[in-house]
Design a protein around this motif. Structure first.
Motif, PDB file in Angstrom:
ATOM      1  N   GLY A  66       0.682  59.566 -18.203  1.00 57.32           N
ATOM      2  CA  GLY A  66      -0.267  58.812 -17.394  1.00 57.32           C
ATOM      3  C   GLY A  66      -1.699  59.217 -17.644  1.00 57.32           C
ATOM      4  O   GLY A  66      -2.604  58.372 -17.737  1.00 57.32           O
ATOM      5  N   VAL A  83       4.914  54.669 -20.097  1.00 60.14           N
ATOM      6  CA  VAL A  83       3.986  55.265 -19.126  1.00 60.14           C
ATOM      7  C   VAL A  83       2.546  55.129 -19.607  1.00 60.14           C
ATOM      8  O   VAL A  83       1.658  54.709 -18.854  1.00 60.14           O
ATOM      9  N   HIS A  96       5.611  61.854 -17.278  1.00 55.41           N
ATOM     10  CA  HIS A  96       4.866  60.941 -16.412  1.00 55.41           C
ATOM     11  C   HIS A  96       3.442  61.415 -16.135  1.00 55.41           C
ATOM     12  O   HIS A  96       2.494  60.615 -16.202  1.00 55.41           O
ATOM     13  N   HIS A 147       2.153  56.854 -12.084  1.00 53.39           N
ATOM     14  CA  HIS A 147       2.671  57.924 -12.934  1.00 53.39           C
ATOM     15  C   HIS A 147       1.956  59.262 -12.750  1.00 53.39           C
ATOM     16  O   HIS A 147       2.604  60.300 -12.613  1.00 53.39           O
TER      17      HIS A 147
END
Length: 446
Positions: A336, A285, A332, A182
């Protein structure tokens, strides 16, 4: 000595049919995530870009699958070379891997592990495509996928998961891909869009999703497939850690969806379906790197924090002027980073390892390790991806013409349209309704 040898032989792992079957199912679930992503992204764009968005995900399945078999698996999980890359010549083309050869220290075949990791490699470049909607040549995108997988994904996967990889040896925790998947994809998306520029009409023309039902379908498929993505990353469930990850995946995703919706209601006055779908993905995520290290209560905290911060982050593109079409950076990259760093705070010491975060008495040692992994992957992917995009743009060109972008990239690049309405309301299909016009009844075509 003979007795010791017999003991060691007895302790050697044996193939487990149960774990092997479980991992093959998880591999199929992870593959399903890429079509799910295609629908998620496809519904978020305008009608004229729907097919192109679907194809940008689907082409990754074809290209990365072959590269993974030929050399990608060897680069990512082969014998370590200086902590930066792997390589085992016998794994090139999978030529020297037998059907019963077991993955090191596990009771599943190497080929099972290989195909599971293949699906991770497939979806990661597909994630990038959402940031580039409406404006990239399909041929240039296909070449970018091949180059990016080789130059960025395969090495980074080795750093994080390969035996001897520098992040792996440092002790950076990434259960299922917060950094390798990610952050890697989100940073790459940012690097590419800074090179290729904004869509025609960015911040001027309405660019609303054309099909929110497709978005919700895609989000649902992603949520479903993500259980294989996360729970499968323990490569079995003999000690229950895979179950912990399964539970944490569900609760973190639910918390993130609710947090996003609450923020959206306060900030914009409505609970939207797009917000629900985006919040769920943000939670998925964030729990991906952390779910094996935190408790279910910790997972709720991770999901809620990620949902809130990602909801706030998606608006940054308007403030800073980068055109992240479908919020790959905001969801993302930010998700992440949040999920990876929160391991340093919420790791309970009762999951995948005994590592404890700050809130469990472990201090900041793990937090700094997470920072090292996060910012190294972010920096490398951002710079390398920008360079690849720049080289492609200066050689074959990355963008379609302005006329093709305005008219529709589906027709320009694929000679098709997502929806064919040519027969609707015409010929024998036309119907008549009676309407009162000027006090008289007349038949009016509808």
């Amino acid at each position: 000595m003979a007795s010791a040898a017999i003991t060691l032989a007895a302790e050697a792992p044996k193939l487990s049919a149960a774990n092997t079957g479980f991992m093959l199912i998880c591999s199929a679930l992870v593959l399903l995530m890429t079509p799910g992503l295609a629908f998620f992204y496809g519904g978020m764009v305008r009608v004229k870009s729907t097919l192109n968005m679907l194809m940008m995900s689907f082409i990754s399945i074809g290209i990365v699958t072959l590269l993974w078999v030929v050399y990608g698996f060897s680069m990512a999980f082969g014998t370590d070379k200086g902590g930066l890359i792997g390589w085992t010549s016998g794994w090139v083309g999978l030529s020297d891997i037998g059907t019963t050869d077991l993955w090191d220290g596990y009771n599943i075949p190497i080929l099972t592990f290989m195909v599971f990791q293949m699906m991770f490699a497939v979806i990661t470049p597909a994630l990038i495509s959402g940031a580039l909607a409406d404006r990239v040549k399909f041929s240039a995108w296909a070449l970018f996928v091949a180059l990016w997988a080789t130059v960025v994904y395969f090495p980074v996967a080795h750093w994080v998961w390969g035996a001897g990889g520098w992040a792996f040896e440092l002790g950076v925790i990434d259960f299922a891909g917060g950094t390798a998947v990610h952050i890697n994809a989100g940073a790459a998306a940012l690097g590419v869009i800074l090179v290729i520029g904004k869509r025609v009409g960015f911040k001027k023309d309405p660019m609303r999703p054309h099909s929110l039902p497709l978005v919700m379908l895609g989000a649902g498929l992603l949520w479903f497939g993500w259980f294989g993505f996360n729970a499968g990353s323990w490569l079995g469930n003999d000690d229950g850690v895979g179950t912990l990850m399964f539970v944490n995946t569900q609760v973190a995703t639910a918390a993130a969806m609710l947090a996003w919706l609450v923020y959206e209601k306060i900030r914009h006055g409505a609970f939207t379906t797009l917000g629900a779908a985006s919040g769920a993905v943000a939670g998925l995520v964030a729990i991906t790197p952390s779910g094996g290290a935190v408790s279910p209560i910790g997972a709720i905290a991770v999901g809620a924090i990620a949902g809130l911060l990602c909801a706030m982050a998606v608006g940054l593109k308007y403030k800073f002027g980068y055109d992240d079409s479908l919020d790959v950076v905001g969801v993302h990259l930010v998700g992440g980073v949040v999920g990876s760093l929160l391991i340093g705070l919420f790791a309970s010491g009762k999951g995948q390892s005994e590592v404890e975060g700050l809130f469990y008495g472990g201090g900041l040692d793990q937090f700094w390790k997470q920072c090292a992994g996060v910012f190294a992957v972010l920096g490398y992917s951002l710079v390398a991806s920008a360079i690849l995009a720049f080289l492609l743009d200066k050689t074959i060109g990355m963008r379609v013409s302005e006329d093709d972008e305005i008219a529709g990239i589906d027709q320009a690049e694929h000679a098709e349209t997502a929806y064919d309405f040519s027969g609707a309301g015409g010929g024998a299909a036309r119907t008549s309704v009676t309407a009162a016009v000027g006090g008289e009844s007349k038949k009016v075509d509808a």
